[in-house]
Design a protein around this motif. Structure first.
Motif, PDB file in Angstrom:
ATOM      1  N   MET A 483      91.804 -14.896  50.613  1.00 34.45           N
ATOM      2  CA  MET A 483      90.721 -14.575  51.542  1.00 34.45           C
ATOM      3  C   MET A 483      89.678 -13.739  50.821  1.00 34.45           C
ATOM      4  SD  MET A 483      92.739 -13.350  54.886  1.00 34.45           S
ATOM      5  CE  MET A 483      93.933 -14.395  55.702  1.00 34.45           C
ATOM      6  N   THR A 484      88.428 -14.083  51.042  1.00 34.48           N
ATOM      7  CA  THR A 484      87.395 -13.286  50.392  1.00 34.48           C
ATOM      8  C   THR A 484      86.084 -13.309  51.169  1.00 34.48           C
ATOM      9  OG1 THR A 484      86.116 -12.993  48.370  1.00 34.48           O
ATOM     10  CG2 THR A 484      86.736 -15.242  48.916  1.00 34.48           C
ATOM     11  N   GLY A 485      85.337 -12.266  51.000  1.00 31.93           N
ATOM     12  CA  GLY A 485      84.002 -12.202  51.589  1.00 31.93           C
ATOM     13  C   GLY A 485      82.975 -12.803  50.654  1.00 31.93           C
ATOM     14  N   ASP A 486      83.449 -13.244  49.491  1.00 31.86           N
ATOM     15  CA  ASP A 486      82.551 -13.765  48.470  1.00 31.86           C
ATOM     16  C   ASP A 486      82.147 -15.212  48.784  1.00 31.86           C
ATOM     17  OD1 ASP A 486      81.075 -13.694  46.180  1.00 31.86           O
ATOM     18  OD2 ASP A 486      82.742 -13.070  44.897  1.00 31.86           O
ATOM     19  N   ARG A 487      81.190 -15.754  47.994  1.00 32.52           N
ATOM     20  CA  ARG A 487      80.710 -17.123  48.190  1.00 32.52           C
ATOM     21  C   ARG A 487      81.791 -18.150  47.872  1.00 32.52           C
ATOM     22  NH1 ARG A 487      77.186 -17.432  43.704  1.00 32.52           N
ATOM     23  NH2 ARG A 487      77.124 -19.636  44.214  1.00 32.52           N
ATOM     24  N   ARG A 488      81.628 -19.325  48.472  1.00 29.87           N
ATOM     25  CA  ARG A 488      82.577 -20.423  48.295  1.00 29.87           C
ATOM     26  C   ARG A 488      82.762 -20.782  46.808  1.00 29.87           C
ATOM     27  NH1 ARG A 488      86.699 -22.118  50.939  1.00 29.87           N
ATOM     28  NH2 ARG A 488      87.359 -24.183  50.339  1.00 29.87           N
ATOM     29  N   ALA A 489      81.627 -20.897  46.097  1.00 22.78           N
ATOM     30  CA  ALA A 489      81.707 -21.360  44.703  1.00 22.78           C
ATOM     31  C   ALA A 489      82.547 -20.399  43.857  1.00 22.78           C
ATOM     32  CB  ALA A 489      80.306 -21.492  44.118  1.00 22.78           C
ATOM     33  N   VAL A 490      82.358 -19.086  44.075  1.00 22.59           N
ATOM     34  CA  VAL A 490      83.113 -18.095  43.310  1.00 22.59           C
ATOM     35  C   VAL A 490      84.585 -18.159  43.702  1.00 22.59           C
ATOM     36  CG1 VAL A 490      83.243 -15.686  42.658  1.00 22.59           C
ATOM     37  CG2 VAL A 490      81.076 -16.632  43.461  1.00 22.59           C
ATOM     38  N   ALA A 491      84.809 -18.258  45.020  1.00 20.87           N
ATOM     39  CA  ALA A 491      86.175 -18.301  45.530  1.00 20.87           C
ATOM     40  C   ALA A 491      86.927 -19.495  44.949  1.00 20.87           C
ATOM     41  CB  ALA A 491      86.154 -18.367  47.054  1.00 20.87           C
ATOM     42  N   LEU A 492      86.246 -20.646  44.864  1.00 22.71           N
ATOM     43  CA  LEU A 492      86.890 -21.848  44.333  1.00 22.71           C
ATOM     44  C   LEU A 492      87.222 -21.694  42.847  1.00 22.71           C
ATOM     45  CD1 LEU A 492      84.926 -24.755  46.081  1.00 22.71           C
ATOM     46  CD2 LEU A 492      87.272 -23.987  46.520  1.00 22.71           C
ATOM     47  N   PHE A 500      95.559 -22.365  43.770  1.00 21.72           N
ATOM     48  CA  PHE A 500      95.392 -22.541  45.212  1.00 21.72           C
ATOM     49  C   PHE A 500      94.787 -23.908  45.505  1.00 21.72           C
ATOM     50  CE2 PHE A 500      95.437 -17.921  44.996  1.00 21.72           C
ATOM     51  CZ  PHE A 500      96.145 -17.578  46.134  1.00 21.72           C
ATOM     52  N   ALA A 501      95.272 -24.570  46.561  1.00 27.46           N
ATOM     53  CA  ALA A 501      94.602 -25.771  47.034  1.00 27.46           C
ATOM     54  C   ALA A 501      93.314 -25.324  47.735  1.00 27.46           C
ATOM     55  CB  ALA A 501      95.496 -26.514  48.010  1.00 27.46           C
ATOM     56  N   ASP A 502      92.291 -26.175  47.720  1.00 23.60           N
ATOM     57  CA  ASP A 502      91.011 -25.792  48.323  1.00 23.60           C
ATOM     58  C   ASP A 502      91.178 -25.355  49.777  1.00 23.60           C
ATOM     59  OD1 ASP A 502      90.106 -26.509  45.895  1.00 23.60           O
ATOM     60  OD2 ASP A 502      88.631 -28.000  46.586  1.00 23.60           O
ATOM     61  N   ASP A 503      92.103 -26.002  50.492  1.00 26.24           N
ATOM     62  CA  ASP A 503      92.320 -25.671  51.904  1.00 26.24           C
ATOM     63  C   ASP A 503      92.881 -24.269  52.098  1.00 26.24           C
ATOM     64  OD1 ASP A 503      91.377 -28.030  52.741  1.00 26.24           O
ATOM     65  OD2 ASP A 503      93.338 -28.956  53.146  1.00 26.24           O
ATOM     66  N   ASP A 504      93.485 -23.735  51.048  1.00 30.04           N
ATOM     67  CA  ASP A 504      94.084 -22.408  51.163  1.00 30.04           C
ATOM     68  C   ASP A 504      93.154 -21.309  50.665  1.00 30.04           C
ATOM     69  OD1 ASP A 504      96.378 -23.479  52.231  1.00 30.04           O
ATOM     70  OD2 ASP A 504      97.351 -23.729  50.272  1.00 30.04           O
ATOM     71  N   ILE A 505      91.901 -21.672  50.438  1.00 35.90           N
ATOM     72  CA  ILE A 505      90.924 -20.687  49.996  1.00 35.90           C
ATOM     73  C   ILE A 505      89.924 -20.467  51.118  1.00 35.90           C
ATOM     74  CG2 ILE A 505      89.134 -20.183  48.303  1.00 35.90           C
ATOM     75  CD1 ILE A 505      90.605 -22.092  46.377  1.00 35.90           C
ATOM     76  N   ALA A 506      89.924 -19.273  51.681  1.00 30.10           N
ATOM     77  CA  ALA A 506      88.978 -18.960  52.757  1.00 30.10           C
ATOM     78  C   ALA A 506      87.908 -18.043  52.192  1.00 30.10           C
ATOM     79  CB  ALA A 506      89.703 -18.297  53.910  1.00 30.10           C
ATOM     80  N   SER A 507      86.641 -18.461  52.293  1.00 27.71           N
ATOM     81  CA  SER A 507      85.563 -17.674  51.692  1.00 27.71           C
ATOM     82  C   SER A 507      84.543 -17.271  52.748  1.00 27.71           C
ATOM     83  CB  SER A 507      84.889 -18.496  50.601  1.00 27.71           C
ATOM     84  OG  SER A 507      84.436 -19.714  51.152  1.00 27.71           O
ATOM     85  N   ASP A 508      83.539 -16.513  52.334  1.00 31.13           N
ATOM     86  CA  ASP A 508      82.450 -16.059  53.202  1.00 31.13           C
ATOM     87  C   ASP A 508      82.953 -15.346  54.451  1.00 31.13           C
ATOM     88  OD1 ASP A 508      80.095 -17.292  51.746  1.00 31.13           O
ATOM     89  OD2 ASP A 508      81.354 -19.069  52.096  1.00 31.13           O
ATOM     90  N   LEU A 509      84.020 -14.559  54.306  1.00 35.71           N
ATOM     91  CA  LEU A 509      84.615 -13.911  55.477  1.00 35.71           C
ATOM     92  C   LEU A 509      84.087 -12.492  55.649  1.00 35.71           C
ATOM     93  CD1 LEU A 509      88.355 -14.863  54.851  1.00 35.71           C
ATOM     94  CD2 LEU A 509      86.757 -16.002  56.377  1.00 35.71           C
ATOM     95  N   MET A 510      83.900 -12.100  56.906  1.00 35.84           N
ATOM     96  CA  MET A 510      83.664 -10.695  57.217  1.00 35.84           C
ATOM     97  C   MET A 510      85.051 -10.065  57.398  1.00 35.84           C
ATOM     98  SD  MET A 510      80.300 -10.421  57.654  1.00 35.84           S
ATOM     99  CE  MET A 510      79.948  -9.074  58.788  1.00 35.84           C
ATOM    100  N   ALA A 511      85.095  -8.719  57.373  1.00 30.35           N
ATOM    101  CA  ALA A 511      86.387  -8.037  57.514  1.00 30.35           C
ATOM    102  C   ALA A 511      87.114  -8.505  58.782  1.00 30.35           C
ATOM    103  CB  ALA A 511      86.195  -6.529  57.539  1.00 30.35           C
TER     104      ALA A 511
END
Ligand code: ADP
Ligand code: MG
Length: 641
Positions: A483-492, A500-511
């Motif tokens: 889980m991250t508040g960072d951008r999708r591209a960085v998270a990937l 991690f599979a792409d489905d298990d990466i959650a990005s652009d999250l607020m707390a």
């Protein structure tokens, strides 16, 4: 005996020394008395008075202490102690003329009790060994440069102390002068020496390996990390885990049942035409066979050992309950920045609207001077590397998961991610400046709807992350997400590297999104959240098991988590998980074995005329075995280095 150990667990640990010696003396007397009776029976008849006296000594030394303890428990707390059963059985044996067998019971009971006390003491006191590592005195540096030796208790925050090579750090503080390596294994479990220079935090009880350092005291003696650790572990040992409560409850109920059962058995045997003495002897045998000592001790022995082993390796469980919950976790959620990644980001590039790079970085660093985010740290270091003095920025507010705002001489300025850019209505200006954001984190600096520029910040995965994730996957964890508040591209980029599979990466999250995701996972099975405590305290608290890493340096993390990893080492997580599962397995083994052994002994007592001494050996042997099985955890290698 088992119950005395369970109960004394709630007292703070100071007994040991003299009490342990008294244990040994009483056991010795019991065994000596028994030896005389055995000599009389099997080797050479002695005067009856001497034998009687010897047996009396055995009964008094072996029976009085448990009797006194049982009465204290009964009238003090209203609980029926299992020890009482042993005394009743021994007395019953004496009544039917089997005084020697009763003495055998008391002697074995006493020996087993002493061994158990020692073993459990070892588990309980493993962490307090830390206490001995805390220095009593320190070399205080006076304003005139003079060095005086003072008691550590007299140091206050702000004092400066001199630390010679080979000495242990006397306080929690920060280095103000000098540079060298410290062995922090005492606190973090990490045996690899850590380089420390000006500004670095140091912890009480760690060893200064090779140079002279000046340290400024930042915390009082009772607030030091080691002091906290000792308190936390002591509290954790006193708090009962769910399965421990079960075995306590079972012990209580069962003790009453056994007493009643033995009385019923006596009449039962009488119905089957046993002589009264014969019937009483067998009822006493049943009493011993059915006593649940092993059941009661099986859980605390394992939990105490696991908590101690973990703490010595720099992993603090906030109690047996946290240990058991971690073993049952179905999914793990990881924070990215500072947890899976090192949090020591680097500025890798910049784009500045008006071309004044120095002015741009100085302003950005002025804003970030007020943030404890890893990104802020990277930017401050970039300014330092260019010898720039940060611009004075005031009225600074952090916008969690977005960035930061404040005011300089010209008015309000902001720095943060795409979301903040959007909120400021600066999306077009940002696009015009840098269309392609690549796979690094972008930090935009702006004033109103105007964009002043952007820096790219890159952060690498910890070396230990990939391995730890692999070990969790092997350990039967169903789902692992990032889980991250960072951008999708960085998270990937980071996530894919770590498997991690792409489905298990959650990005652009607020707390708040992180908390929601944790809740969603939790609905499908227990979830553990692993974070660094910097801005994820809510998710840590909401998860079934909150795990904070690098907790030695962060008060918030140490408070908010159920499990605190003192070092910044993902390996500790894998080890803690493995240890928790092993402890859960040993608890199951112990309970199954204890209940099974009891069943065998009771069957023997009911149907096969099991002799009392055999019942005693089976009963005490079983109890010792479960303790030793639990103690195996104490030797478990939680990572060192
Ligand atoms: P993570 O979930 O990866 O730990 P956070 O929730 O802390 O990330 O932050 C999410 C994003 O918000 C960061 O990637 C960054 O773009 C932005 N951000 C947060 N704090 C700051 C700051 N002090 N300066 C600049 N950007 C920030
Ligand atoms: Mg973070």
């Amino acid at each position: 005996m088992s119950t005395t150990v369970v109960h004394s667990q709630s007292q703070l640990p100071q007994e040991h020394g003299s009490e342990a010696n008294a244990d040994v003396i009483l056991t010795g007397l019991t065994v000596a008395g028994l030896a005389v009776a055995i000599f009389d029976a099997f080797a050479m008849p002695l005067p009856p008075a001497a034998v009687l006296a010897a047996l009396a000594v055995a009964y008094l030394a072996g029976g009085l202490p448990p009797l006194a303890n049982a009465l204290k428990e009964l009238f003090g707390k209203g609980v029926l102690d299992i020890d009482l059963l042993m005394v009743v059985a021994a007395v019953a044996a004496a009544v039917v003329g089997a005084a020697m067998e009763g003495a055998v019971l008391l002697a074995l009971f006493s020996i087993a009790g002493t061994l158990e006390h020692r073993a459990m003491g070892r588990a309980r006191h493993a962490v307090e060994a830390l206490m001995q590592l805390r220095p009593d005195t320190a070399l205080r540096l006076g304003p005139d440069g003079a060095v005086t030796e003072v008691a550590v208790a007299n140091l206050v925050p702000g004092d400066r102390v001199v630390l010679r090579p080979g000495a242990r750090v006397p306080v929690d503080g920060k280095v103000v002068d000098g540079e060298g390596r410290l062995d922090e294994a005492t606190v973090t479990g990490e045996s690899h020496p850590m380089k420390k220079g000006p500004g670095a935090a140091v912890f009480e009880a760690c060893v200064n390996l090779d140079s002279v350092l000046t340290i400024e005291v930042t915390r009082g003696l009772n607030d030091s990390t080691v002091a906290r650790m000792i308190r936390l572990v002591t509290e954790a040992q006193a708090a009962k885990a769910p399965s421990e409560r079960f075995s306590d409850w079972f012990g209580q109920t069962y003790t009453v049942a056994v007493l009643v059962g033995a009385i019923l058995a006596y009449f039962g045997f009488r119905l089957f035409d046993y002589e009264p003495e014969h019937a009483l002897y067998h009822a006493a045998t049943l009493l011993v066979a059915a006593s649940p000592c092993a059941v009661v001790i099986s859980v605390p022995a394992a939990i105490l050992s696991a908590l101690s082993a973990a703490a010595r390796g720099g992993v603090l469980f906030k109690g047996g309950a946290a240990l058991e919950r971690l073993a049952a976790v179905k999914s793990f959620a990881f924070d990215k920045t500072g947890t899976l990644t090192t949090g020591r980001a680097e500025v890798t590039g910049l784009q500045v609207a008006d071309g004044d790079e120095h002015g741009f970085i100085a302003l950005l660093a002025g804003l970030e001077a007020h943030s404890e985010h890893p990104i802020a740290d990277a930017i401050r270091r970039a300014a330092l590397a260019r010898d720039l003095v940060p611009v004075l920025v005031t009225g600074v507010r952090a916008l969690p998961s977005e960035g930061i705002v404040g005011s300089d001489a010209l008015g309000e300025v902001w720095a943060g991610n795409d979301r903040l850019v959007q909120r400021m209505g600066a999306t077009e200006a940002a696009q015009a400046l840098a269309a392609d954001h690549g796979e690094d984190t972008m930090v935009w600096l702006g004033r109103g709807a105007q964009v002043l520029g952007a820096v790219r910040v890159a952060d690498a995965a910890r070396e230990t992350s990939a391995q730890a994730l692999a070990s969790l996957r092997k350990g039967g964890v169903r789902q692992i997400v990032m889980m991250t508040g960072d951008r999708r591209a960085v998270a990937l980029r980071i996530g894919r590297d770590l498997g991690f599979a792409d489905d298990d990466i959650a990005s652009d999250l607020m707390a708040a999104d992180k908390v929601k995701l944790v809740e969603k996972l939790s609905a499908e099975g227990a979830v553990a959240f692993v974070g660094d405590g910097v801005n994820d305290a809510a998710a840590l608290a909401r998860a079934d098991v909150g795990i904070a890493m690098g907790a030695a340096g962060s008060e918030v993390a140490l408070q908010a988590a159920d499990v605190a990893l003192m070092a910044e080492d993902m390996g500790q997580l894998a080890d803690a998980h493995r240890l928790s599962r092993k402890a859960a397995a040993i608890i199951k083994q112990n309970l199954a074995f204890a209940l099974g052994a009891m069943l065998v002994l009771v069957t023997g007592g009911l149907f096969f005329e099991l002799p009392l001494p055999l019942a005693v050996i089976g009963h005490e042997g079983g109890t010792l075995l479960v303790v030793l099985n639990g103690l195996r955890l104490l030797a478990d290698p939680i990572r060192k280095g």
